[in-house]
Design a protein around this motif. Sequence first.
Motif, short mmCIF file in Angstrom:
data_model
loop_
_atom_site.label_atom_id
_atom_site.label_comp_id
_atom_site.label_asym_id
_atom_site.label_seq_id
_atom_site.Cartn_x
_atom_site.Cartn_y
_atom_site.Cartn_z
N GLU A 73 0.89 6.18 -4.88
CA GLU A 73 0.61 7.58 -4.59
C GLU A 73 -0.63 7.68 -3.72
O GLU A 73 -1.48 6.78 -3.74
N PRO A 74 -0.79 8.77 -2.94
CA PRO A 74 -1.88 8.85 -1.96
C PRO A 74 -3.27 8.54 -2.52
O PRO A 74 -4.03 7.78 -1.90
N GLU A 75 -3.62 9.09 -3.68
CA GLU A 75 -4.95 8.83 -4.23
C GLU A 75 -5.12 7.36 -4.59
O GLU A 75 -6.15 6.74 -4.32
N ARG A 76 -4.10 6.80 -5.20
CA ARG A 76 -4.12 5.39 -5.59
C ARG A 76 -4.07 4.49 -4.35
O ARG A 76 -4.69 3.43 -4.31
N LYS A 77 -3.35 4.93 -3.34
CA LYS A 77 -3.23 4.15 -2.10
C LYS A 77 -4.59 3.97 -1.43
O LYS A 77 -4.92 2.89 -0.94
N ALA A 78 -5.41 5.02 -1.41
CA ALA A 78 -6.72 4.93 -0.78
C ALA A 78 -7.59 3.91 -1.52
O ALA A 78 -8.30 3.10 -0.89
N LYS A 79 -7.54 3.93 -2.85
CA LYS A 79 -8.33 2.98 -3.63
C LYS A 79 -7.79 1.56 -3.42
O LYS A 79 -8.58 0.60 -3.30
N TYR A 80 -6.47 1.43 -3.37
CA TYR A 80 -5.86 0.12 -3.14
C TYR A 80 -6.30 -0.45 -1.79
O TYR A 80 -6.68 -1.62 -1.69
N SER A 81 -6.27 0.36 -0.76
CA SER A 81 -6.60 -0.11 0.59
C SER A 81 -8.05 -0.53 0.71
O SER A 81 -8.41 -1.32 1.59
N ALA A 111 0.82 -1.21 0.00
CA ALA A 111 0.00 0.00 0.00
C ALA A 111 0.85 1.25 0.00
O ALA A 111 0.49 2.27 -0.61
N GLU A 112 2.00 1.20 0.68
CA GLU A 112 2.87 2.37 0.78
C GLU A 112 3.58 2.69 -0.53
O GLU A 112 4.20 3.75 -0.67
#
Length: 230
Positions: free
Chosen positions: A99-107, A95-96
């Motif tokens: 990028e922040p926007e993609r990380k939220a969707k990934y999580s 997850a880390e």
Amino acid sequence: MPKDTTARKLAPQPARQFDAGERQALYDIINARRDVRNEFRPDPIDPAALRRILEAAHAAPSVGFMQPWDFLLIRDPDRRARIHEAFQSANAEAAEMFEPERKAKYSALKLEGILTAPLNICVTCDRTRGGKVVLGRTHNRDMDLYSTVCAVQNLWLAARAEGVGIGWVSIFRPEDLRSLLGIPDHVEIVAYLCAGYIDELFVQPELQARGWRERLPIDSLIHEEEWPGA
């Protein structure tokens, strides 16, 4: 064995021709295959169906007919709980990387069914099977790995035909799985699969349905004779 029987075994036989319905059934199964994460039923897979699925995997093509695969069936809840912990640790690292926007969707994505599926299957490749020199592998050592992936695909399609969903969990540190499953160093882990009966599936691949990525148009991937622009 009589000579005529031996000759028949060594000579090509007329190839079976499949009718339109049989061909369409194959294409339907291919197009209906999905990576299952959250739709598993808890009831165990019928042993006869599981045997057919594994025999389909074992019928996959392999370079030099080395058949490098093994299928490790994992049902024990405690072992699967430890494997799930290993996934969670690796998944937090993954997850880390976004990028922040993609990380939220990934999580927000459900990426495994380790605990919910009634059966986990680890598919491995024994890189020593067939000896030091294997026909067809002399100039590309990884052909045994590619052969094992063909077995995974056969397994996946046969499972779909049996009403069994398959989910491929790839977010692991290989050394964690190796330790938890007692896999020796000369054996490569190719796929960790979750398996179980399913009643519902996404019409599209889930990552496409959730807007993670679109399917590429096939015409953009077909080239004649040489690489575009070569």
